[in-house]
Write an enzyme that holds these catalytic residues in place. Structure first.
Site, mmCIF file in Angstrom:
data_model
loop_
_atom_site.group_PDB
_atom_site.id
_atom_site.type_symbol
_atom_site.label_atom_id
_atom_site.label_comp_id
_atom_site.label_asym_id
_atom_site.label_seq_id
_atom_site.Cartn_x
_atom_site.Cartn_y
_atom_site.Cartn_z
ATOM 1 N N ALA A 69 4.122 1.396 -4.744
ATOM 2 C CA ALA A 69 5.477 1.020 -5.118
ATOM 3 C C ALA A 69 5.381 -0.196 -6.032
ATOM 4 O O ALA A 69 4.383 -0.928 -6.016
ATOM 5 C CB ALA A 69 6.281 0.700 -3.869
ATOM 6 N N GLY A 114 2.316 3.459 -1.884
ATOM 7 C CA GLY A 114 3.261 4.554 -2.087
ATOM 8 C C GLY A 114 2.663 5.709 -2.873
ATOM 9 O O GLY A 114 3.142 6.848 -2.781
ATOM 10 N N GLU A 117 0.898 7.729 -0.364
ATOM 11 C CA GLU A 117 1.946 8.366 0.441
ATOM 12 C C GLU A 117 2.597 9.529 -0.316
ATOM 13 O O GLU A 117 2.924 10.560 0.281
ATOM 14 C CB GLU A 117 2.993 7.317 0.819
ATOM 15 C CG GLU A 117 2.405 6.244 1.708
ATOM 16 C CD GLU A 117 3.375 5.108 1.968
ATOM 17 O OE1 GLU A 117 3.641 4.326 1.032
ATOM 18 O OE2 GLU A 117 3.874 5.014 3.091
ATOM 19 N N GLU A 137 -0.994 -2.119 1.845
ATOM 20 C CA GLU A 137 0.250 -2.887 2.046
ATOM 21 C C GLU A 137 0.066 -4.153 2.876
ATOM 22 O O GLU A 137 0.771 -5.137 2.688
ATOM 23 C CB GLU A 137 1.317 -1.999 2.699
ATOM 24 C CG GLU A 137 1.922 -0.949 1.780
ATOM 25 C CD GLU A 137 1.178 0.380 1.784
ATOM 26 O OE1 GLU A 137 0.012 0.427 2.230
ATOM 27 O OE2 GLU A 137 1.767 1.369 1.327
HETATM 28 N N1 CO8 Z 1 3.377 -2.548 -8.846
HETATM 29 C C1 CO8 Z 1 3.663 -3.125 -10.023
HETATM 30 N N2 CO8 Z 1 2.761 -3.285 -11.002
HETATM 31 C C2 CO8 Z 1 1.518 -2.837 -10.795
HETATM 32 C C3 CO8 Z 1 1.145 -2.246 -9.587
HETATM 33 C C4 CO8 Z 1 2.140 -2.090 -8.585
HETATM 34 N N3 CO8 Z 1 1.902 -1.485 -7.418
HETATM 35 N N4 CO8 Z 1 -0.163 -1.931 -9.650
HETATM 36 C C5 CO8 Z 1 -0.580 -2.325 -10.867
HETATM 37 N N5 CO8 Z 1 0.428 -2.886 -11.557
HETATM 38 C C6 CO8 Z 1 0.372 -3.428 -12.902
HETATM 39 C C7 CO8 Z 1 -0.346 -4.757 -12.935
HETATM 40 O O1 CO8 Z 1 0.535 -5.805 -12.545
HETATM 41 C C8 CO8 Z 1 -0.770 -4.837 -14.356
HETATM 42 O O2 CO8 Z 1 0.336 -5.216 -15.127
HETATM 43 P P1 CO8 Z 1 0.140 -6.328 -16.341
HETATM 44 O O3 CO8 Z 1 -0.803 -5.660 -17.300
HETATM 45 O O4 CO8 Z 1 1.535 -6.486 -16.886
HETATM 46 O O5 CO8 Z 1 -0.448 -7.532 -15.704
HETATM 47 C C9 CO8 Z 1 -1.083 -3.396 -14.723
HETATM 48 O O6 CO8 Z 1 -0.399 -2.604 -13.735
HETATM 49 C C10 CO8 Z 1 -2.556 -3.072 -14.651
HETATM 50 O O7 CO8 Z 1 -3.035 -3.457 -13.374
HETATM 51 P P2 CO8 Z 1 -4.303 -4.416 -13.170
HETATM 52 O O8 CO8 Z 1 -4.480 -5.332 -14.333
HETATM 53 O O9 CO8 Z 1 -4.165 -5.053 -11.831
HETATM 54 O O10 CO8 Z 1 -5.474 -3.351 -13.172
HETATM 55 P P3 CO8 Z 1 -6.900 -3.470 -12.460
HETATM 56 O O11 CO8 Z 1 -7.709 -2.338 -12.962
HETATM 57 O O12 CO8 Z 1 -7.437 -4.838 -12.550
HETATM 58 O O13 CO8 Z 1 -6.580 -3.226 -10.888
HETATM 59 C C11 CO8 Z 1 -5.540 -2.096 -9.036
HETATM 60 C C12 CO8 Z 1 -6.092 -1.972 -10.474
HETATM 61 C C13 CO8 Z 1 -6.689 -2.361 -8.065
HETATM 62 C C14 CO8 Z 1 -4.884 -0.768 -8.705
HETATM 63 C C15 CO8 Z 1 -4.529 -3.268 -8.967
HETATM 64 O O14 CO8 Z 1 -3.583 -3.102 -10.022
HETATM 65 C C16 CO8 Z 1 -3.773 -3.327 -7.678
HETATM 66 O O15 CO8 Z 1 -4.299 -3.798 -6.669
HETATM 67 N N6 CO8 Z 1 -2.468 -2.894 -7.688
HETATM 68 C C17 CO8 Z 1 -1.614 -2.977 -6.532
HETATM 69 C C18 CO8 Z 1 -1.963 -1.938 -5.520
HETATM 70 C C19 CO8 Z 1 -1.086 -2.079 -4.302
HETATM 71 O O16 CO8 Z 1 -1.103 -3.069 -3.594
HETATM 72 N N7 CO8 Z 1 -0.309 -1.029 -4.022
HETATM 73 C C20 CO8 Z 1 0.561 -0.991 -2.852
HETATM 74 C C21 CO8 Z 1 1.921 -1.534 -3.198
HETATM 75 S S1 CO8 Z 1 2.962 -1.657 -1.738
HETATM 76 C C22 CO8 Z 1 3.527 -0.066 -1.531
HETATM 77 O O17 CO8 Z 1 3.205 0.841 -2.237
HETATM 78 C C23 CO8 Z 1 4.469 0.124 -0.377
HETATM 79 C C24 CO8 Z 1 5.207 1.460 -0.420
HETATM 80 C C25 CO8 Z 1 6.421 1.366 0.428
HETATM 81 C C26 CO8 Z 1 7.593 2.265 0.228
HETATM 82 C C27 CO8 Z 1 7.750 3.053 -1.020
HETATM 83 C C28 CO8 Z 1 9.045 3.826 -1.032
HETATM 84 C C29 CO8 Z 1 9.192 4.699 -2.227
#
Ligand code: CO8
Length: 263
Positions: A69, A114, A117, A137
């Site tokens: 998400a 998400g 999921e 999460e």
């Molecule tokens: N949300 C928003 N932006 C994101 C997300 C995300 N989940 N994941 C990546 N991005 C963005 C980054 O902020 C970045 O943006 P910018 O270039 O503007 O800085 C861009 O995507 C590229 O990401 P990274 O530079 O971080 O890329 P890396 O290769 O270094 O890392 C990762 C890749 C490991 C995937 C890293 O981006 C990461 O850890 N992302 C977050 C993963 C995460 O924690 N996901 C869980 C989120 S919580 C959730 O999903 C709860 C669901 C609950 C309910 C949903 C109901 C529909």
């Protein structure tokens, strides 16, 4: 069908398969409320279109299926807003599992939070070898809110679900295969083709039978076994009042291909 009405989705028909691609590669295809709403519309349209015999869900670009998400959008949510958001996600998940057509997740990269999921809400998962799965999460101080705790429990058992949801670790595609999270691992960039090929195979089967098998498996998972078995007996018998049953068996006996009409 036009793809242009969607901001965050690409929609493409490949034979009997409708391929829906979440297209926010700059945010690794993260799910915000608009993406969830557009997916809900796209799935409704696919349900109503008889030419669409199955769905493939994937993410744009080679790096990510859906990286979760949208954390920026969630960071300011109130509890009430979080409840609405999770509720929308769950409604989409329910829609996918009750759709009387196969739905395959083609996981081409990160399927986190998400994203994992959403893949779990599909009937099964084909993963590219660079796919990564996880429920991170807890690192954000929250839990899966889109069915992760419950669908993972049912798919991979309590111990693996507990490890993934409490440790927040990522697993590789081959590990996802071992634990039964993914059904198949294919080469990088090949997950969508593999999923489309599976939909093509399913499309020549009896559609009423395919829909009934899906329904029984999804609903039966939450039922006591005797009740679920009784539902199977009734559904099996019910198919003997269809043209498809007569055609399927007559075709086998005549050594020809069946031509099912879904009646
Ligand atoms: N949300 C928003 N932006 C994101 C997300 C995300 N989940 N994941 C990546 N991005 C963005 C980054 O902020 C970045 O943006 P910018 O270039 O503007 O800085 C861009 O995507 C590229 O990401 P990274 O530079 O971080 O890329 P890396 O290769 O270094 O890392 C990762 C890749 C490991 C995937 C890293 O981006 C990461 O850890 N992302 C977050 C993963 C995460 O924690 N996901 C869980 C989120 S919580 C959730 O999903 C709860 C669901 C609950 C309910 C949903 C109901 C529909």
């Amino acid at each position: 069908m036009s793809a242009s009405k969607f901001t965050y989705l690409l929609v493409d028909d490949r034979g009997p398969a409708r391929v829906i691609t979440i297209n926010r590669p700059e945010a690794l295809n993260a799910l915000n409320a608009e993406v969830i709403d557009e997916l809900t519309v796209a799935v409704t349209e696919a349900a109503e279109d008889d030419a669409v015999r199955g769905l493939v869900l994937t993410g744009a670009g080679p790096k990510s299926f859906v990286a979760g998400a949208d954390i920026a959008a969630m960071s300011t949510m109130s509890p009430e807003e979080a409840m609405t958001f999770a509720g929308r996600g769950h409604a989409l998940g329910e829609m996918l599992s009750s759709l009387p057509k196969p739905v395959i997740a083609a996981v081409n990269g990160f399927a986190l939070g998400g994203g994992c999921e959403l893949a779990l809400a599909c009937d099964f998962i084909y993963a590219a070898e660079n796919a990564r799965f996880g429920q991170p999460e807890v690192k954000l101080g929250v839990i899966p809110g889109f069915g992760g705790t419950q669908r993972l429990l049912r798919r991979v058992g309590a111990a693996m679900a507990l490890e993934l949801c409490m440790r927040g670790n990522m697993i590789r595609a081959d590990e996802a295969l071992w634990i039964g999270l993914a059904n198949r691992v294919v080469g990088k960039g090949e997950a969508v083709d593999a999923a489309v090929a599976a939909i093509e195979e399913i499309a020549v089967m009896g559609p009423l039978a395919v829909a009934k098998a899906k329904e029984l498996i999804h609903r039966g998972a939450d039922m006591p076994l005797p009740e679920a078995n009784q539902r199977e007996i009734e559904a099996f018998a019910g198919l003997f009042s269809t043209e498809d049953q007569r055609e399927g068996m007559a075709a086998f006996l005549a050594k020809r291909e069946a031509d099912f009409k879904g009646r």
